[in-house]
Design a protein around this motif. Structure first.
Motif, PDB file in Angstrom:
ATOM      1  N   THR A 239       0.852  -1.117  -0.029  1.00  0.00           N
ATOM      2  CA  THR A 239       0.065   0.000  -0.105  1.00  0.00           C
ATOM      3  C   THR A 239       0.902   1.231  -0.291  1.00  0.00           C
ATOM      4  O   THR A 239       2.028   1.153   0.267  1.00  0.00           O
ATOM      5  N   GLU A 240       0.318   2.330  -0.146  1.00  0.00           N
ATOM      6  CA  GLU A 240       0.908   3.769  -0.187  1.00  0.00           C
ATOM      7  C   GLU A 240       1.990   3.835   0.739  1.00  0.00           C
ATOM      8  O   GLU A 240       1.576   4.137   1.897  1.00  0.00           O
TER       9      GLU A 240
ATOM     10  N   ASN B 244       4.462   2.424  -5.069  1.00  0.00           N
ATOM     11  CA  ASN B 244       3.594   2.643  -3.957  1.00  0.00           C
ATOM     12  C   ASN B 244       4.525   3.680  -3.392  1.00  0.00           C
ATOM     13  O   ASN B 244       4.201   4.676  -2.144  1.00  0.00           O
TER      14      ASN B 244
END
Ligand code: SAM
Length: 423
Positions: A305-306, A335
């Motif tokens: 995820t980011e 990401n």
């Protein structure tokens, strides 16, 4: 008269053994021994390049000599299905822990401590002795040697053996099934590991659901960092961390935080954020030495995820990308992008596969074995230098390759990329 290949090997082994032995004697260091009080490591410092080269040559040449005198048929038949069985049993049934270091035990004692039958215990332990674990000083009396002692006294190496000989070995036994079932897959859950563990989760998600196994795995990673070639001094000494001033390093997938702790200890103005899955963070975040606690913080973050830490100076990936196929490595890199300031460095400390035949056979086998391990746990692979450059280029052309080097004595390389995007 021309000497034969086996006598040439034997002469070289003798010459190199003399070099190593004279070096150790000259430094008043103990000679190699598996006796209970024998040294647990090689004792040749990595700076002693010629002596270390002699040691590596002994390892390669003795193996070559052994193969030649076995002959092709016996060589092939020496790889039996039981290769890790005794290690698996020793860790699973805590056989080494069943009696004290310096003490002795009968097979009946070991059986009653482990819950195995006496016959099974004898089978397993006598086989282990042929692999250099335990001794039998008198018939039916088992004692520790340096190897079994290490299993008792060093919880980290115990976890290394447990991870390799139990979960890892089971995964290896299912790899060809996975290759048949999921041809060409880049998915981390279509692997020998997933089949062996009867899960549809990738290994790290599976570990996150099994904190005990996760702790073991993290300890295995820690054990590597104490082995020759993986010393944390290579991390601290081969990147200009000091030039970051009071900069921030994000140690992505930093596990127990060992690399960050080493960096923070040596560079008193640098701060580190160690990111990993929750169970790993829970196991290790309290273990940061008190004097570093304000500069080494842990944070739960899934790198699929980011990236939450914006504008850090360095995003450090030690031994991360080799776990991931290109598809997922590219995702991990992308990401990062929303968090990157211009000039941010992506510092990779990872394997680089050599051309065949450049390294010693022992070192090359280690890397090729690591390459297969990536396949069986995650459908991933190790990379050659150009593969690394292509990977970053494919992720985003604004990742600019800066430099790569393999520090003297280090197994892992440093590869540095700079983010050339605009604000
Ligand atoms: C091969 S270990 C490397 C650990 C450490 N960097 C070192 O050099 O010893 C990979 C690490 O990545 C972590 N990891 C795997 N998948 C992750 C994810 N999606 N997000 C965060 N951490 C992850 C694992 O828990 C493990 O600690």
């Amino acid at each position: 008269m021309c000497s034969s290949q086996i006598t040439q090997l034997a002469s070289r082994i003798a010459a190199n053994t003399t070099l190593v032995s004279e070096y150790l004697a000259g430094k008043n260091l103990p000679l190699p021994s598996f006796d209970l009080d024998g040294p647990l490591d090689t004792l040749i410092p990595k700076e002693e390049i010629a002596i270390e080269a002699a040691r590596v040559a002994i390892i390669d040449d003795t193996e070559e000599l052994r193969r030649l005198v076995l002959g092709p048929r016996e060589h092939l038949m020496s790889f039996a299905h039981d290769v890790l069985l005794s290690q698996q049993a020793i860790v699973r049934f805590k056989l080494a822990h069943s009696f004290p270091v310096g003490g002795e035990a009968s097979f009946a004692d070991l059986a009653s401590a482990s819950g195995l039958t006496e016959t099974t215990t004898r089978q397993l332990v006598r086989y282990a002795i042929t692999n250099g674990i335990f001794t039998e000083p008198k018939r039916g009396v088992i004692a520790h040697n340096a190897v079994s002692r290490l299993l008792v006294e060093d919880a980290v190496i115990f976890d290394w053996v447990a991870t390799a000989a139990d979960g890892g070995w089971q995964a290896a036994s299912r790899i060809c099934d996975a290759l048949e079932q999921f041809p060409g897959s880049e998915e981390p859950n279509e692997t020998g590991y997933a089949l062996a563990h009867n899960t549809d989760k990738p290994i790290y998600e599976y570990l996150a659901m099994h904190p005990d196994k996760a702790r073991r795995f993290a300890n295995m990673m820690r054990a590597y960092t104490t082995g020759t070639g993986y010393e944390l001094s290579h991390v601290t000494d081969n990147f200009p961390w000091g030039e970051l001033g009071n900069g921030v390093v994000v140690d992505v997938g930093g596990s127990a935080g060992h690399a960050s702790i080493a960096i923070a200890r040596k560079f008193p103005s640098v701060s580190c954020v160690v990111q990993d899955f929750a169970p790993v963070v829970q196991s290790f975040s309290d273990a940061v030495p008190a004097e570093l606690a304000d500069r080494v913080k842990f944070e739960v973050h899934d790198f699929m995820t980011e990236q939450p830490v914006k504008n850090a100076d360095v995003y450090f990936f030690r031994w991360i990308f080799h776990n991931w196929s290109d598809k997922y490595s590219i995702k991990i890199l992308r990401n990062l992008i929303p968090a990157l300031k211009p000039g941010a460095k992506i510092v990779v400390n990872d394997n680089v596969l050599p051309e065949p035949g450049i390294l010693s056979k022992w070192q090359e086998r280690h890397l090729r074995s690591m390459d297969l391990t990536q396949m069986l746990i995650q459908n991933a692979h190790e990379r050659e230098l150009d593969d690394w450059k292509d990977l970053f280029e494919k992720a985003d052309a604004r990742f600019h390759f800066q430099w790569a080097k393999q520090p003297q004595g280090s197994t892992l390389w440093f590869l540095v990329f700079e983010w050339a995007g605009k604000d």
